[in-house]
Design a protein around this motif. Structure first.
Motif: not given
Length: 229
Positions: A18-28, A43-56, A70-74
């Motif tokens: 699983v990869v987790l993507a949320d811009d709130h650290p508490v949620v992640r 859990v193999v990866g995490e992202a704080a914005d949409g662009r990073a979610a795609v990369r991860e 609702e996340m920054p960048e994308l």
């Protein structure tokens, strides 16, 4: 002692990745703790914005991507669309606070397989992750009711909101742009940071295929938006 010339590569994680993507650290942090406590889920990866979610996702190729809308960048809809194009083997599970029809169906059209609301019980989240990993569509109880109601509407009942390619928040921002508000005023009204508003505006311009604010205002007003500041 000699070192092997070609050390063996590490094997990929076993289990449901699983990869987790949320811009709130508490949620992640909460999701990582929950899913990490379940045998067979990694859990193999995490992202704080949409662009990073795609990369991860492209880096780890997980079975499931859990992301907010609702996340920054994308935003989450855009990230889902890109993941489906580049890594269709990854199932997308939306975990968000938005339950309006536009957000739900925008995520579904982008390719999300599951949609549940933040605040769902831990057991519901774990079950949703496992279901989408198995290729099954799943919705939280409140979302499922909205989908059922929408499916039960007679043909032609209800008008579609303008610009269905936009998320609910982007449509809200566009409405305020059409009403003549500048970015700082929109940020204050929606209680968001100026940077987040700028990101929304850039995404709106891209999705509407306009190059400036004036063109966006014309399109929005033609669609009946911007009547209330």
């Amino acid at each position: 002692m000699t070192t092997p010339a070609n050390p063996p590569r590490s094997s990929p994680p076993a289990g449901l990745t699983v990869v987790l993507a949320d811009d709130h650290p508490v949620v992640r942090d909460g999701l990582r703790a929950l899913l990490g406590s379940i045998e067979g889920i990694v859990v193999v990866g995490e992202a704080a914005d949409g662009r990073a979610a795609v990369r991860e996702t492209l880096l780890h190729r997980p079975r499931v991507l859990v992301l907010d809308l609702e996340m920054p960048e994308l935003d989450g809809v855009g990230a889902t669309r890109e993941v489906m194009a580049a890594a269709p083997e990854t199932a997308v599970l939306v975990l968000t606070m938005f339950e309006d029809d536009e957000s739900v169906f925008a995520a579904m059209r982008a390719g999300a397989l599951g949609y549940i609301l933040k605040g769902a019980a831990q057991e519901e989240i774990v079950r949703a992750v496992r279901c989408v990993a198995a290729g099954e569509a799943i919705f939280g109880p409140r979302i499922a009711r909205r989908v059922a109601e929408w499916m039960a509407r007679p043909p032609g009942a209800g008008e579609r909101s303008p610009f269905p390619e936009l998320t609910a928040r982007e449509r809200e921002v566009l409405d305020l742009i059409a009403a003549g508000l500048a970015n700082p005023a929109i940020a204050r009204k929606l209680r968001l940071s100026p940077k987040t508003i700028c990101n929304h505006v850039s995404s709106i311009f891209m999705k509407l295929q306009v190059t400036d604010r004036a063109a966006a205002i014309v399109r929005a007003r033609d669609a009946g938006m911007g009547r209330a500041p």
